[in-house]
Design a protein around this motif. Structure first.
Motif: not given
Lengths: 225, 425
Positions: B233-234, B236-237, B239, B246-247, B249
């Motif tokens: 969660d941290t 993906i902050q 950017e 992202y995939t 993650i």
């Protein structure tokens, strides 16, 4: 909002601290029952995140302390046990909500905000974010004083986004929030897309700024102005 | 066959055998003794005849006793005295009669005679009859005593054994109550009792440890999982991450979520299997299903599934949490494995609940369907959903079955309400 995080797992504590530590919030953390009581005896907080499993005793001690001293901090229990008994015990001894590990920070934030809001409900039952006004009592939403009709899920999602404004929220976190823990539908992200698309359209139709931004591949962000 | 029956059989067989052979030995011994007695008497008679002949020099006209005496002229001189059995016909009916006889040589006035004296066996026959009678009476009395002894003594003697057996049969490793067998006067049973008690407490201890271990292990896993989730969660902050990252993650998210669901499911199974969920209350299944339909509305709409529900009133006594999970799993499965524009038939009567939906063309394997970690190809679940459903049904003594009819997969729960009340009593 002034927050106290009582959590013995250091990395988890740090993550929660960083996520909540933003403009308008003051965070403090501690990792044992003794230090928690020390802090509580010295300062007042708005909200307490309390892990039940602490190295020097269980977190119910904190609840007992708060009750004995007539404190009215909002308390959210974080527990590794998804046990109904613990939940009932916690809520009966003065906790306001109960969240089971593992959880998403976005979910935790939404819960904390909701809990805090409930505690201060009498003074403030309207949530205002720029041009969006949410009447929490009547569960109605208006943009620039124009009422818009949202479904229950869209309404929930809007609150969830506003609680996590300025943060990137993963689709996983949204799915878990939307479908609950037990519905076992987490692999289904199409609905999220549909719901968010509808919500965004309704907001835009009411001349609202485009706050919901899609972050390709991972999720969404509600842009804080 | 029961132990008492085995014992009865053996003892009756042996009793009959011993008494019979005893009777035979008696018979032969007494026969031998009486025959010797007869022989002696006959020898005496012969001596008397010889004595008479020697004194009077003629054959006696009248018989001495009721013994039959015959004199037969013979020429042979060398004739040895011998004893033998013979048959004699007496009375008007000429009834054959077994007799003992002896033949001896006697010389009267230079003429040789063969002297034959016979004596009746009838005395012996009476004796044999009496022996037989005594034996039979003895046999019957003994058998009766044996049966009565076995019935009462043996049963009461083995009672502690049956008590232990009953306790063993009803032994439940999850049941906290201990064995209640009392000590009794038979040492062997006391020993058995002690052995069983020690064994039971050891098994219970092991089981308790295992249960605690499972529970603790599952709970301990939750904190690291929480760390993983919150770290992501941290993460993906930021950017500046690219789509590929992202995939990655996302995959970690999914794996962590799956692990957490698996853990929850396993803990739930432990709880159900140990009967730890006991918040039973009266529930209206009909309205619960209506609520679930509402809850799954969007998911049903997304696959364009037509729901056909026939819901009758049905009240059950069960845990709300468990019934919630049961319905969640049934609904999730029926939607997840449904086809696009498919249908979902839900039938609820007072006796049963049936979920029917089209899906894969092939029927599922009934034998392993409800087993742990069995999942349909391509299913993203953890493979415990139906196991949980089955265990919940077992907990409340309901029968769950799967059928494939036409193109429909059918899950049926029969509530067995009369059995339920019997068990409750």
């Amino acid at each position: 909002m002034k927050l106290l995080i009582i959590e013995d797992e250091k990395s988890l504590c740090d993550n929660i601290f960083n996520y909540f530590n933003e403009e308008g919030n003051i965070c403090e953390s501690c990792n044992s029952l003794t230090t928690a009581i020390d802090k509580l005896s010295a300062y007042k907080y708005d909200c307490i995140l309390l892990d039940i499993g602490l190295p020097d005793g269980d977190g119910f001690g904190v609840l007992d302390y708060l009750r004995e001293n007539n404190r009215n901090e909002a308390v959210l229990i974080i527990s590794a046990r998804n046990s109904l008994n613990d939940k009932i015990l916690g809520l009966n001894t003065g906790a306001d909500d109960y969240i089971t590990k593992p959880f998403h920070l976005a979910e935790l934030k939404a819960r904390v905000v909701a809990t805090y809001r409930r505690k201060t409900f009498n003074t403030n039952n309207k949530l205002i974010f720029n041009e969006i006004t949410i009447n929490l009592l009547g569960r109605t939403v208006s943009v620039n004083d124009t009422a818009i009709i949202l479904t229950r899920k869209e309404y929930d999602m809007l609150l969830y986004f506003i609680a996590n404004k300025g943060k990137v929220i993963s689709k996983n976190a949204i799915a878990e929030h939307m479908w609950g823990d037990e519905m076992d539908m987490h692999d289904n992200f199409d609905f999220i897309y549909t719901h968010i698309k509808n919500l965004r359209k309704k907001l835009l139709d009411a001349q609202c700024a485009d706050y919901i931004k899609s972050i390709y591949g991972i999720g969404y962000k509600f842009i804080a102005e | 066959m029961k132990l008492a029956t085995h014992y009865n059989r053996a003892s009756i067989f042996i009793t009959i055998l011993v008494l019979m052979s005893g009777a035979l030995i008696y018979y032969f011994a007494i026969r031998q003794i009486t025959r010797n007695q007869l022989d002696r008497e006959i020898a005496e008679e012969i001596a008397e005849r010889i004595d008479y002949v020697n004194r009077n020099g003629k054959i006696p006209k009248n018989d001495f006793d009721d013994n039959l005496t015959e004199f037969v002229k013979i020429n042979s001189k060398d004739f040895t005295t011998r004893f033998f059995d013979t048959v004699y016909y007496t009375g008007s009916g000429k009834m054959p009669e077994n007799r003992r006889a002896a033949a001896a040589l006697i010389t009267v006035a230079g003429q040789n005679y063969k002297l034959i004296i016979t004596e009746s066996y009838s005395g012996i026959n009476n004796l044999v009859q009496i022996i037989t009678l005594i034996t039979v009476v003895l046999l019957i009395v003994l058998l009766l005593i044996l049966l009565i002894t076995n019935k009462y003594v043996l049963t009461s003697l083995w009672l502690p054994f049956y008590n232990i057996l009953h306790e063993l049969k009803t032994f439940n490793v999850a049941d906290p109550k201990d064995f209640t067998s009392k000590p009794n006067r038979v040492d062997e049973f006391n020993e058995l009792n002690t052995a069983v008690q020690i064994m039971a407490s050891r098994v219970k201890n092991d089981y308790l440890h295992l249960k605690q271990f499972t529970e603790n292990a599952s709970h301990e896993m939750m904190t690291p999982l929480a760390v993983i989730t919150t770290k992501l969660d941290t993460l993906i902050q930021d950017e500046n991450l690219n789509a590929d990252q992202y995939t990655q993650i996302n995959d970690i998210y999914s794996a962590a979520a799956k692990l957490s669901r698996l853990n929850h499911a396993l803990l739930l199974l432990v709880k159900i299997e140990n009967n730890l969920v006991n918040d039973e209350e009266a529930l209206n299944l009909q309205s619960l299903i209506m609520q679930k339909l509402q809850q799954f509305k969007e998911l049903i709409a997304a696959k364009d599934i037509t729901v056909l529900e026939v819901l009758k009133e049905n009240r059950i006594v069960a845990s709300k949490t468990l019934i919630d999970i049961l319905l969640n799993n049934l609904f999730s499965n029926a939607i997840r494995h449904n086809i696009e524009h498919g249908k979902l038939l839900i039938t609820l009567t007072n006796e049963k609940l049936v979920f029917e939906n089209p899906g894969a063309a092939k029927p599922l394997d009934k034998d392993i369907l409800f087993e742990r970690f069995q999942k349909a190809p391509g299913s993203d679940g953890v493979g415990l959903g139906l196991t949980i459903v089955k265990n919940i049904c077992q907990l409340y003594h309901w029968d769950i079955s799967y059928n494939h009819q036409g193109s429909l997969h059918q899950f049926e729960i029969v509530f067995n309400k009369d059995i339920e009340t019997v068990v409750k009593k």
